[in-house]
Design an enzyme around this catalytic site. Sequence first.
Site, PDB file in Angstrom:
ATOM      1  N   LYS A  82       0.835  -1.201   0.000  1.00  0.00           N
ATOM      2  CA  LYS A  82       0.000   0.000   0.000  1.00  0.00           C
ATOM      3  C   LYS A  82       0.877   1.261   0.000  1.00  0.00           C
ATOM      4  O   LYS A  82       0.654   2.196  -0.771  1.00  0.00           O
ATOM      5  CB  LYS A  82      -0.931   0.004   1.223  1.00  0.00           C
ATOM      6  N   GLN A 120      -4.125  -0.923   9.622  1.00  0.00           N
ATOM      7  CA  GLN A 120      -4.220  -2.296   9.108  1.00  0.00           C
ATOM      8  C   GLN A 120      -4.827  -3.228  10.153  1.00  0.00           C
ATOM      9  O   GLN A 120      -4.440  -3.201  11.319  1.00  0.00           O
ATOM     10  CB  GLN A 120      -2.809  -2.775   8.686  1.00  0.00           C
ATOM     11  N   ASP A 140     -10.671   3.657   4.227  1.00  0.00           N
ATOM     12  CA  ASP A 140     -11.086   2.251   4.284  1.00  0.00           C
ATOM     13  C   ASP A 140     -12.610   2.130   4.282  1.00  0.00           C
ATOM     14  O   ASP A 140     -13.138   1.036   4.053  1.00  0.00           O
ATOM     15  CB  ASP A 140     -10.581   1.630   5.595  1.00  0.00           C
TER      16      ASP A 140
HETATM   17  N1  GUN Z   1      -6.949  -6.215   6.570  1.00  0.00           N
HETATM   18  C1  GUN Z   1      -7.404  -6.972   5.547  1.00  0.00           C
HETATM   19  N2  GUN Z   1      -8.059  -6.223   4.641  1.00  0.00           N
HETATM   20  C2  GUN Z   1      -8.013  -4.947   5.100  1.00  0.00           C
HETATM   21  C3  GUN Z   1      -8.501  -3.714   4.601  1.00  0.00           C
HETATM   22  O1  GUN Z   1      -9.129  -3.625   3.545  1.00  0.00           O
HETATM   23  N3  GUN Z   1      -8.233  -2.629   5.375  1.00  0.00           N
HETATM   24  C4  GUN Z   1      -7.561  -2.700   6.551  1.00  0.00           C
HETATM   25  N4  GUN Z   1      -7.367  -1.579   7.236  1.00  0.00           N
HETATM   26  N5  GUN Z   1      -7.091  -3.842   7.036  1.00  0.00           N
HETATM   27  C5  GUN Z   1      -7.317  -4.948   6.319  1.00  0.00           C
END
Ligand code: GUN
Length: 299
Positions: A53, A97, A120
Site C-alpha cells: 500500500k 491495518q 477504508d
Molecule cells: N486487513 C485486511 N483487509 C483490510 C482492509 O481492507 N483494510 C484494513 N485496514 N485492514 C485490512
Amino acid sequence: MADIIDGKSIAAAVVQTVKARTAELLSSGHRAPGLAVVIVGEDPASQVYVASKSKKAKECGFHSVQHTLAADTSEEFLLKLIHDLNQDDAINGILVQLPLPAHLDAGKVIQAIAPEKDVDGFNFINVGKLVAGETETAFVPCTPAGAMLLIERVRGKDLSGLSAVVVGRSNIVGKPMASLLLAANCTVTMAHSRTKDLPNVCRGADILVAAVGRPEMIKGDWVKPGATLIDVGINRAPGLPGAERPTRLVGDIDFSSASEHAGAITPVPGGVGPMTIAMLMANTLASAALAAGLERPIF
Ligand code: GUN
C-alpha cells in the site's frame, strides 16, 4: 468458456488515472494527496499488505507515510497518533491495518479516524452513507468498491433487473458489497454459512460474489449459465499432484468447473486482489480533491 476478468489491467488503469489526477492537483498548486498507513505488530501477511500500500501510494505521487508500531503499543498511544493524523493537513487518508493485536479495541480505534479521512470506509458515518445509498459521498471499503468496478466493466453501471447473490456477510466485504449492488438496482440476496440450500440460492444469481474464505466451495453446477462471478476469496490450498510448489492460491469458487458455465469470472490471483489497493489510491485521491474544494473524481 467464460471471459476472464483481468483485475490486474483494470487496476492498472485506475492507478494510471490516479497518477494523472495527482499530477494535475500538483500542477494547479495543490498539495499531493497524503496517505498514512498504520501497522501494529509483526503479522507477516499484514506487513506485506502494508508495504505494498505504501509503495503504491509513492508510485501515484502521494505523500506516503507508514507508522510501524510495536505489538505492545498501548491503545492510548495509538488513539493519540490517530488524533494527530486527523489534525494533519498533509494527510488525507488514514488506514489502520487489521487485524490489530488482541489487547487493542479495533472498533474504538477505527471509529477514531475522522470520517473524511477514512479511506477504508469502516467509520460508521461512511457505513451509514453507503447503506443509505449515498454512494457518491461515502468512502466505500476498497475490496467491494473494486469488485463493483469489475462488475460494471462486464455489465455496465445500471444493473436493473439482475439478481445478485453475495456469499459472506463480513463488514469489510459482504455487507458493503450487498449495499453497492442494491444501489445499482440489483435484487440482492445475502447468503452465508447458515443459508439453507446454498447451491440452489447461487443458481439464481446473474451476479455472484463469493467472500466466505472457503477454498473452492462454489462449484460449476451452482452457476447459472452466463453469470458474472466475482471471487473475493484468497485461500492457500495444497499444490496439484506433480506440481513443483507444495501450495497454491485458490479462491472461494472452483475456477475450472465454474468457468465452464459462467459468462465472466475473476481469476485468483489477478482478479479482485489488485483492485483493493487501486481503490485505496482512488479513495485517497478523492479525499484530497474534496479537501482542496474540488470535485470528487469518479472511477
Ligand atoms: N486487513 C485486511 N483487509 C483490510 C482492509 O481492507 N483494510 C484494513 N485496514 N485492514 C485490512
